[in-house]
Scaffold this motif. Sequence first.
Motif, PDB file in Angstrom:
ATOM      1  N   UNK A 134      -9.873  -6.930  11.056  1.00  6.87           N
ATOM      2  CA  UNK A 134     -10.159  -5.274  11.711  1.00  6.87           C
ATOM      3  C   UNK A 134      -8.914  -4.737  12.348  1.00  6.87           C
ATOM      4  N   UNK A 135      -7.816  -5.376  12.457  1.00  2.58           N
ATOM      5  CA  UNK A 135      -6.663  -4.876  12.774  1.00  2.58           C
ATOM      6  C   UNK A 135      -5.887  -4.747  11.774  1.00  2.58           C
ATOM      7  N   UNK A 136      -5.125  -3.414  11.637  1.00  2.00           N
ATOM      8  CA  UNK A 136      -4.091  -2.906  10.511  1.00  2.00           C
ATOM      9  C   UNK A 136      -2.643  -3.043  10.789  1.00  2.00           C
ATOM     10  N   UNK A 137      -2.160  -4.418  10.384  1.00  2.00           N
ATOM     11  CA  UNK A 137      -0.841  -4.395  10.586  1.00  2.00           C
ATOM     12  C   UNK A 137       0.102  -3.815   9.488  1.00  2.00           C
ATOM     13  N   UNK A 138       0.947  -2.803   9.688  1.00  2.05           N
ATOM     14  CA  UNK A 138       1.531  -2.411   8.861  1.00  2.05           C
ATOM     15  C   UNK A 138       2.826  -1.625   8.949  1.00  2.05           C
ATOM     16  N   UNK A 139       3.465  -1.089   7.941  1.00  2.00           N
ATOM     17  CA  UNK A 139       5.087  -0.288   8.487  1.00  2.00           C
ATOM     18  C   UNK A 139       5.945  -1.041   8.833  1.00  2.00           C
ATOM     19  N   UNK A 140       6.725  -0.905   9.884  1.00  2.00           N
ATOM     20  CA  UNK A 140       7.867  -1.646  10.367  1.00  2.00           C
ATOM     21  C   UNK A 140       7.523  -2.929  10.903  1.00  2.00           C
ATOM     22  N   UNK A 141       6.135  -3.025  11.441  1.00  2.42           N
ATOM     23  CA  UNK A 141       5.662  -4.336  11.760  1.00  2.42           C
ATOM     24  C   UNK A 141       5.558  -5.343  10.708  1.00  2.42           C
ATOM     25  N   UNK A 142       4.924  -4.798   9.714  1.00  2.00           N
ATOM     26  CA  UNK A 142       4.522  -5.787   8.605  1.00  2.00           C
ATOM     27  C   UNK A 142       5.863  -6.022   7.795  1.00  2.00           C
ATOM     28  N   UNK A 143       6.885  -4.899   7.835  1.00  2.00           N
ATOM     29  CA  UNK A 143       8.078  -5.154   6.861  1.00  2.00           C
ATOM     30  C   UNK A 143       8.718  -6.280   7.765  1.00  2.00           C
ATOM     31  N   UNK A 144       8.731  -6.306   9.129  1.00  2.00           N
ATOM     32  CA  UNK A 144       9.607  -7.282   9.837  1.00  2.00           C
ATOM     33  C   UNK A 144       8.946  -8.688   9.677  1.00  2.00           C
TER      34      UNK A 144
ATOM     35  N   UNK B 193       0.796  -1.067   0.169  1.00  2.00           N
ATOM     36  CA  UNK B 193       0.118  -0.132   0.029  1.00  2.00           C
ATOM     37  C   UNK B 193       0.907   1.394  -0.069  1.00  2.00           C
ATOM     38  N   UNK B 194       0.379   2.324  -0.173  1.00  2.00           N
ATOM     39  CA  UNK B 194       0.796   3.765  -0.281  1.00  2.00           C
ATOM     40  C   UNK B 194       0.197   4.743   0.444  1.00  2.00           C
ATOM     41  N   UNK B 195       0.723   5.865   0.882  1.00  2.00           N
ATOM     42  CA  UNK B 195       0.480   7.122   1.532  1.00  2.00           C
ATOM     43  C   UNK B 195       1.191   8.298   1.165  1.00  2.00           C
ATOM     44  N   UNK B 196       0.458   9.374   1.017  1.00  2.00           N
ATOM     45  CA  UNK B 196       1.053  10.612   1.062  1.00  2.00           C
ATOM     46  C   UNK B 196       1.696  11.249   2.074  1.00  2.00           C
ATOM     47  N   UNK B 197       2.822  11.481   2.344  1.00  2.00           N
ATOM     48  CA  UNK B 197       3.226  12.504   3.653  1.00  2.00           C
ATOM     49  C   UNK B 197       4.464  13.344   3.178  1.00  2.00           C
ATOM     50  N   UNK B 198       4.398  14.536   3.531  1.00  2.00           N
ATOM     51  CA  UNK B 198       5.135  15.624   3.145  1.00  2.00           C
ATOM     52  C   UNK B 198       5.200  15.638   1.447  1.00  2.00           C
ATOM     53  N   UNK B 199       4.174  15.304   1.003  1.00  2.00           N
ATOM     54  CA  UNK B 199       4.403  15.649  -0.463  1.00  2.00           C
ATOM     55  C   UNK B 199       4.998  14.318  -1.172  1.00  2.00           C
ATOM     56  N   UNK B 200       5.262  13.397  -0.284  1.00  2.00           N
ATOM     57  CA  UNK B 200       6.029  12.072  -0.926  1.00  2.00           C
ATOM     58  C   UNK B 200       5.194  11.002  -0.859  1.00  2.00           C
ATOM     59  N   UNK B 201       4.910  10.074  -1.999  1.00  2.00           N
ATOM     60  CA  UNK B 201       4.446   8.932  -1.925  1.00  2.00           C
ATOM     61  C   UNK B 201       5.196   7.970  -1.245  1.00  2.00           C
ATOM     62  N   UNK B 202       4.658   7.147  -0.187  1.00  2.00           N
ATOM     63  CA  UNK B 202       5.463   6.287   0.580  1.00  2.00           C
ATOM     64  C   UNK B 202       4.786   5.049   0.467  1.00  2.00           C
ATOM     65  N   UNK B 203       5.768   3.788   0.174  1.00  2.00           N
ATOM     66  CA  UNK B 203       5.111   2.826  -0.003  1.00  2.00           C
ATOM     67  C   UNK B 203       5.480   1.675   1.201  1.00  2.00           C
ATOM     68  N   UNK B 204       4.494   0.782   1.604  1.00  2.00           N
ATOM     69  CA  UNK B 204       4.885  -0.042   2.795  1.00  2.00           C
ATOM     70  C   UNK B 204       4.144  -1.368   2.554  1.00  2.00           C
ATOM     71  N   UNK B 205       4.500  -2.261   3.311  1.00  2.00           N
ATOM     72  CA  UNK B 205       3.499  -3.522   3.516  1.00  2.00           C
ATOM     73  C   UNK B 205       2.412  -3.183   4.446  1.00  2.00           C
ATOM     74  N   UNK B 206       1.304  -4.140   4.315  1.00  2.00           N
ATOM     75  CA  UNK B 206       0.155  -3.970   5.024  1.00  2.00           C
ATOM     76  C   UNK B 206      -0.409  -5.277   5.241  1.00  2.00           C
ATOM     77  N   UNK B 207      -0.929  -5.931   6.376  1.00  2.00           N
ATOM     78  CA  UNK B 207      -1.264  -7.195   6.378  1.00  2.00           C
ATOM     79  C   UNK B 207      -2.654  -7.128   7.493  1.00  2.00           C
ATOM     80  N   UNK B 208      -3.592  -6.586   6.793  1.00  2.00           N
ATOM     81  CA  UNK B 208      -4.926  -6.279   7.843  1.00  2.00           C
ATOM     82  C   UNK B 208      -5.522  -7.646   8.102  1.00  2.00           C
ATOM     83  N   UNK B 209      -5.822  -8.038   9.240  1.00  2.00           N
ATOM     84  CA  UNK B 209      -6.417  -9.060  10.092  1.00  2.00           C
ATOM     85  C   UNK B 209      -7.519  -8.803  10.813  1.00  2.00           C
TER      86      UNK B 209
END
Length: 223
Positions: free
Chosen positions: A203-213, A185-201
Motif C-alpha cells: 500500500x505504499x508507493x515508493x517512486x521517483x528519487x527514492x526508487x531510483x536510489x 512507470x510514467x506520468x505526464x507533467x507539463x506536457x512531457x511524459x516522464x519515466x521513473x522507477x516505482x516499487x509499490x509495497x
Amino acid sequence: MTASSPLQASSAQAPRALDDFLARAAARLSQVPPAPYAADSHATLNGDHALGGHGQVNDKPPRPAAVLVAVVARPEPTVLLTLRSTTLSAHAGQIAFPGGRRDPEDKDEVATALREAREEVGLAASLVRPLGFLDGYLSSTHFWIVPVVGLVQPDYALTLNPAEVQEAFEVPLSFLMTPANHQRQSLMRDGVKRQFYAMPYEGRFIWGVTAGLLRNLYERVYA
C-alpha cells in the motif's frame, strides 16, 4: 567518510542475509563520495532524467544535498524510509530517505546525512555506521544528491519532526533488491511524459528519487 573509516567484517555468528549484504557492500560501495556535478557529464549521470522525459539541462548548478540510505541490521535486513510532510516545498507527501540540503557547517556529505537523519527522525549518529556511497543523483527539483549507505543498529529509537516527517517505517531489503519489484512507470507533467522507477509495497508507493536510489543500490551491490 574517509579511507580511514573501513567497513568492518561482521561476526561469524551474524545472520547469513546480513553477512551477505555487508560483504557485498564492503566490496562494491565506493569509499569516496561521487564527484561534484558537472553539466558536461549530465547525459551519463544517474538521476530523474536517466529514464527519459525530463526536459533540458538546467544551466544553474544544482543544490548539494545528501541522504542516508539506512539499512537496519536485523536478521533479515530492512531499509528505513520516511513519509514526508505534505507542507514541504520539495517532494511533499512522498516516501524518502532521511536527508536534505548540505549546510555550510557540514564537514562532508556524511555529516549532512547524519544531521538530517537526527533532525528529521531523531536517529542518533552513534547508532549509524557509514558503509560507503552510491552514485550521485540529480533530482528533477535540481538537487545533486550524495547517497550515504549506513548500517543502523536495530535497537534505535526515533522522535519524528512533524514539520518534515509524517511517518517512519521499514521495508525488507530483500524486497527492494529484487529486480522483479522494480517497475518502470510514467506520468505526464507539463506536457512531457516522464519515466521513473516505482516499487509499490503493501500500500505504499515508493517512486521517483527514492526508487531510483534503491535501484542504484541494487546495481552497485547485488547486480
